[in-house]
Design an enzyme around this catalytic site. Sequence first.
Site, PDB file in Angstrom:
ATOM      1  N   HIS A   1      10.043   5.333  14.736  1.00  0.00           N
ATOM      2  CA  HIS A   1      11.461   4.800  14.526  1.00  0.00           C
ATOM      3  C   HIS A   1      12.000   5.134  13.274  1.00  0.00           C
ATOM      4  O   HIS A   1      11.235   5.175  12.408  1.00  0.00           O
ATOM      5  CB  HIS A   1      10.913   3.127  14.616  1.00  0.00           C
ATOM      6  CG  HIS A   1      11.103   2.791  16.019  1.00  0.00           C
ATOM      7  ND1 HIS A   1      10.584   1.659  16.606  1.00  0.00           N
ATOM      8  CD2 HIS A   1      11.523   3.303  17.343  1.00  0.00           C
ATOM      9  CE1 HIS A   1      10.946   1.493  17.921  1.00  0.00           C
ATOM     10  NE2 HIS A   1      11.329   2.653  18.199  1.00  0.00           N
TER      11      HIS A   1
ATOM     12  N   HIS B   1       3.816  -1.682  20.630  1.00  0.00           N
ATOM     13  CA  HIS B   1       5.095  -1.703  20.041  1.00  0.00           C
ATOM     14  C   HIS B   1       5.961  -0.856  21.104  1.00  0.00           C
ATOM     15  O   HIS B   1       5.471  -0.506  22.202  1.00  0.00           O
ATOM     16  CB  HIS B   1       5.173  -0.984  18.889  1.00  0.00           C
ATOM     17  CG  HIS B   1       6.700  -1.194  18.140  1.00  0.00           C
ATOM     18  ND1 HIS B   1       7.304  -2.235  17.999  1.00  0.00           N
ATOM     19  CD2 HIS B   1       7.449  -0.342  17.640  1.00  0.00           C
ATOM     20  CE1 HIS B   1       8.165  -2.059  17.390  1.00  0.00           C
ATOM     21  NE2 HIS B   1       8.500  -1.059  17.001  1.00  0.00           N
TER      22      HIS B   1
ATOM     23  N   HIS C   1       7.473  -6.364   6.554  1.00  0.00           N
ATOM     24  CA  HIS C   1       8.399  -5.729   7.496  1.00  0.00           C
ATOM     25  C   HIS C   1       9.344  -7.017   8.070  1.00  0.00           C
ATOM     26  O   HIS C   1       9.392  -7.382   9.029  1.00  0.00           O
ATOM     27  CB  HIS C   1       7.694  -5.375   8.999  1.00  0.00           C
ATOM     28  CG  HIS C   1       8.635  -4.525   9.590  1.00  0.00           C
ATOM     29  ND1 HIS C   1       9.494  -5.035  10.619  1.00  0.00           N
ATOM     30  CD2 HIS C   1       9.060  -3.136   9.620  1.00  0.00           C
ATOM     31  CE1 HIS C   1      10.220  -4.129  11.260  1.00  0.00           C
ATOM     32  NE2 HIS C   1      10.019  -2.935  10.790  1.00  0.00           N
TER      33      HIS C   1
ATOM     34  N   ASP D   1       4.534  -1.416  12.991  1.00  0.00           N
ATOM     35  CA  ASP D   1       5.057  -2.467  14.127  1.00  0.00           C
ATOM     36  C   ASP D   1       4.427  -2.837  15.380  1.00  0.00           C
ATOM     37  O   ASP D   1       3.650  -1.914  15.990  1.00  0.00           O
ATOM     38  CB  ASP D   1       6.502  -2.071  14.452  1.00  0.00           C
ATOM     39  CG  ASP D   1       7.378  -1.781  13.211  1.00  0.00           C
ATOM     40  OD1 ASP D   1       7.236  -2.038  12.054  1.00  0.00           O
ATOM     41  OD2 ASP D   1       8.743  -1.405  13.710  1.00  0.00           O
TER      42      ASP D   1
ATOM     43  N   HIS E   1       4.743   5.362  13.425  1.00  0.00           N
ATOM     44  CA  HIS E   1       5.577   5.464  14.699  1.00  0.00           C
ATOM     45  C   HIS E   1       7.115   6.186  14.056  1.00  0.00           C
ATOM     46  O   HIS E   1       7.409   6.121  13.066  1.00  0.00           O
ATOM     47  CB  HIS E   1       5.607   4.233  15.657  1.00  0.00           C
ATOM     48  CG  HIS E   1       6.422   3.308  15.025  1.00  0.00           C
ATOM     49  ND1 HIS E   1       6.108   2.696  13.600  1.00  0.00           N
ATOM     50  CD2 HIS E   1       7.849   2.486  15.246  1.00  0.00           C
ATOM     51  CE1 HIS E   1       6.979   1.565  13.582  1.00  0.00           C
ATOM     52  NE2 HIS E   1       8.024   1.490  14.472  1.00  0.00           N
TER      53      HIS E   1
ATOM     54  N   ASP F   1      13.447   3.751  10.697  1.00  0.00           N
ATOM     55  CA  ASP F   1      13.115   3.054   9.388  1.00  0.00           C
ATOM     56  C   ASP F   1      11.732   3.280   8.917  1.00  0.00           C
ATOM     57  O   ASP F   1      11.521   3.044   7.641  1.00  0.00           O
ATOM     58  CB  ASP F   1      13.217   1.391   9.683  1.00  0.00           C
ATOM     59  CG  ASP F   1      12.523   0.916  10.719  1.00  0.00           C
ATOM     60  OD1 ASP F   1      12.161   1.679  11.639  1.00  0.00           O
ATOM     61  OD2 ASP F   1      12.009  -0.145  10.436  1.00  0.00           O
ATOM     62  N   HIS F   2      10.956   4.028   9.754  1.00  0.00           N
ATOM     63  CA  HIS F   2       9.654   4.331   9.311  1.00  0.00           C
ATOM     64  C   HIS F   2       9.288   5.937   8.737  1.00  0.00           C
ATOM     65  O   HIS F   2       8.359   6.214   8.367  1.00  0.00           O
ATOM     66  CB  HIS F   2       8.661   3.859  10.235  1.00  0.00           C
ATOM     67  CG  HIS F   2       8.542   2.580  10.448  1.00  0.00           C
ATOM     68  ND1 HIS F   2       7.442   1.659  10.056  1.00  0.00           N
ATOM     69  CD2 HIS F   2       9.230   1.594  11.044  1.00  0.00           C
ATOM     70  CE1 HIS F   2       7.656   0.370  10.129  1.00  0.00           C
ATOM     71  NE2 HIS F   2       8.741   0.324  10.927  1.00  0.00           N
TER      72      HIS F   2
END
Length: 305
Positions: A64, A139, A268, A210, A62, A66-67
Amino acid sequence: MSVEVVFLGTSGSVPTPERNPPSLAIRRRGELFLFDCGEGTQRQLLRAGLGFPSKFRIFITHLHGDHVFGLPGLLHTLTLLSRREPLEVFGPPGIARFLECVRESVGLSPSFELAVHEVGEGLVLEGPDYVVRATWVEHSVPTLAYALEEKTRPGRFHPEKAKALGVPEGPLWKELQLGRPVRTPDGRLVRPEEVLGPPRRGLKVVYSGDTSFSEALVELATGADLLIHECTFDDGEADKASRRAHSTPSVAAEVAARAGVRKLILTHVSARYRDPSILLEQAKARFANVAVAEDLMRVVLRHGA
């Protein structure tokens, strides 16, 4: 033959001295599959001794930060190393625009062919002896979970049976091992099932991305050898986890139990847990074969093990 799983980054949204942002590598028969790409992933690949092989694909769960924030850096590094082999990136809708914005803003111009595929639920990739499937999970933004699953292999070959049926040693044995019928020199048809044992299932690894509890993830993970499930908060923070569409140990353990997986690994992990033992204890209350991931931890899965 085996499948090697290497945890490159195991933190939640915020990195810590011990944990890099999320990224997972799976190495199989010389091919590398990278799931998510947090900041500094290219350095983690080097630290893990994985490098940047020619057979290399990236799967993003996805959008976001941090990914995905490590993806521009990784592509830049590969360009500086003059990579020539094509590279494929798979991810949810928006991943192509994200990389286009990077290209426009910093002038990223890869030295190799970069193919970006926006994907959703279902079959994502089919190789000669494996598939990668995806499903939508629960999510705050559209998020995929992925399964890398080997195809069923023919059963073990029994040479004594082949000889008894008049099949001479050589190329015809190989054909039978590949599941193809052959004819003996005297014209007799010999079918693979006459000389092979029962079909052998392949290995299956599932990576959640997530998510809060997801029925779709239970279905995707059914029968997996390894489920890698996010576990941002402990059970005492269940309300916060629910509001933020994340998971606790009990949620991850429930998915593992309902899916009938062989092993569960939690990742995570929020930066608040310098000691993640509470996450392990809470998960073990519902699912016995569980561990908490650490950066550069390796798990080797073998057939029949």
